[in-house]
Write a protein that holds these residues in place. Sequence first.
Motif, PDB file in Angstrom:
ATOM      1  N   VAL A 270       0.878  -1.180   0.010  1.00 58.55           N
ATOM      2  CA  VAL A 270      -0.146  -0.073   0.088  1.00 58.55           C
ATOM      3  C   VAL A 270       0.758   1.346   0.049  1.00 58.55           C
ATOM      4  O   VAL A 270       0.612   2.221  -0.769  1.00 58.55           O
TER       5      VAL A 270
ATOM      6  N   TRP B 298       0.980   4.455  -2.803  1.00 59.86           N
ATOM      7  CA  TRP B 298       1.103   5.902  -2.184  1.00 59.86           C
ATOM      8  C   TRP B 298       2.294   6.487  -3.151  1.00 59.86           C
ATOM      9  O   TRP B 298       2.099   7.572  -3.715  1.00 59.86           O
TER      10      TRP B 298
ATOM     11  N   ALA C 203      -5.750   4.222  -0.528  1.00 60.45           N
ATOM     12  CA  ALA C 203      -6.797   3.769   0.389  1.00 60.45           C
ATOM     13  C   ALA C 203      -7.870   2.981  -0.301  1.00 60.45           C
ATOM     14  O   ALA C 203      -8.415   1.851   0.200  1.00 60.45           O
ATOM     15  N   ALA C 204      -8.121   3.251  -1.658  1.00 62.37           N
ATOM     16  CA  ALA C 204      -9.086   2.464  -2.614  1.00 62.37           C
ATOM     17  C   ALA C 204      -8.071   0.950  -2.690  1.00 62.37           C
ATOM     18  O   ALA C 204      -9.008  -0.030  -2.645  1.00 62.37           O
TER      19      ALA C 204
ATOM     20  N   ALA D 152      -5.992  -0.443  -0.703  1.00 61.93           N
ATOM     21  CA  ALA D 152      -5.705  -1.477   0.356  1.00 61.93           C
ATOM     22  C   ALA D 152      -6.355  -2.490   0.555  1.00 61.93           C
ATOM     23  O   ALA D 152      -5.846  -3.679   0.562  1.00 61.93           O
ATOM     24  N   PRO D 153      -7.901  -2.316   0.458  1.00 64.59           N
ATOM     25  CA  PRO D 153      -8.817  -3.506   0.673  1.00 64.59           C
ATOM     26  C   PRO D 153      -8.603  -4.533  -0.355  1.00 64.59           C
ATOM     27  O   PRO D 153      -8.681  -5.799  -0.136  1.00 64.59           O
TER      28      PRO D 153
ATOM     29  N   VAL E 270      -9.094  -3.335   7.220  1.00 71.07           N
ATOM     30  CA  VAL E 270      -8.314  -2.573   6.269  1.00 71.07           C
ATOM     31  C   VAL E 270      -9.343  -1.704   5.078  1.00 71.07           C
ATOM     32  O   VAL E 270      -9.220  -0.638   4.890  1.00 71.07           O
ATOM     33  N   GLY E 271     -10.723  -2.505   5.027  1.00 71.19           N
ATOM     34  CA  GLY E 271     -11.439  -1.948   4.208  1.00 71.19           C
ATOM     35  C   GLY E 271     -12.184  -0.771   5.169  1.00 71.19           C
ATOM     36  O   GLY E 271     -12.542   0.363   4.315  1.00 71.19           O
TER      37      GLY E 271
ATOM     38  N   GLY F  93      -9.783   2.109   4.814  1.00 68.50           N
ATOM     39  CA  GLY F  93     -10.047   2.669   3.521  1.00 68.50           C
ATOM     40  C   GLY F  93     -10.864   3.634   3.296  1.00 68.50           C
ATOM     41  O   GLY F  93     -10.983   4.742   2.469  1.00 68.50           O
TER      42      GLY F  93
ATOM     43  N   LEU G  74     -10.624   6.778   5.166  1.00 69.00           N
ATOM     44  CA  LEU G  74      -9.515   7.751   4.438  1.00 69.00           C
ATOM     45  C   LEU G  74     -10.125   8.506   3.351  1.00 69.00           C
ATOM     46  O   LEU G  74      -9.926   9.686   3.039  1.00 69.00           O
ATOM     47  N   ILE G  75     -10.937   8.051   2.609  1.00 70.77           N
ATOM     48  CA  ILE G  75     -11.604   8.596   1.431  1.00 70.77           C
ATOM     49  C   ILE G  75     -12.431   9.404   1.975  1.00 70.77           C
ATOM     50  O   ILE G  75     -12.725  10.794   1.331  1.00 70.77           O
TER      51      ILE G  75
END
Length: 197
Positions: A124, A128, A146-147, A149-150, A166-167, A170, A173-174
């Motif tokens: 991840v 970035w 963030a998108a 990661a899951p 993790v979801g 994410g 964060l979004i």
Amino acid sequence: MQNALALIAAYLLGSVPFAMISSKVFGLADPRTYGSGNPGATNVLRSGNKKAALMTLIGDALKGAVAVIVARQMGFSDTMIGLVALAVFVGHLYPIFLKFKGGKGVATAAGVLLALDPVLGLAVAGTWLLVAYVSRYSSLAALVAAAAAPVIAVLMHGATNQTLVVGVLGMALIGKHWQNIQRLMAGQESKIGSKKK
């Protein structure tokens, strides 16, 4: 009782505002008074002081990692470790020490992911770095990471409690970057390294 205390401790650790601490150490203005107004490493970088920005980045990442590592060392279940990870992250987003107005959580989430699963965290973080290098937009890099990661978590581990954590990270964060999304669409987002205004 032990579980409740662990969650409270994780939240309080997450609430420690390293952007404010590093700014005071280096004699800088309150990061909430310039740039995006966000108490995070990217905004501190807009002060022109790279050391302060680095201190903020490391501090915010470490508090996420430390919370997860300590929870694991204490022998908590995977579910409880996931809750501790979320608690430290929420502490950063809504810190009691800053009247619940915190940062966007990118560095803290990175620390959490690296502690939960180093390979996932590095994947991840690499996402970035790649997007940030190409676009020079920290916010866009955060959104893409963030998108991703899951998705990466599911590909690595399938549907697990960790994947769920993790979801949630994410999505949060979004959600915290909605103003950045608006500025990106309007072509008004500041690039990495731009000076404060």
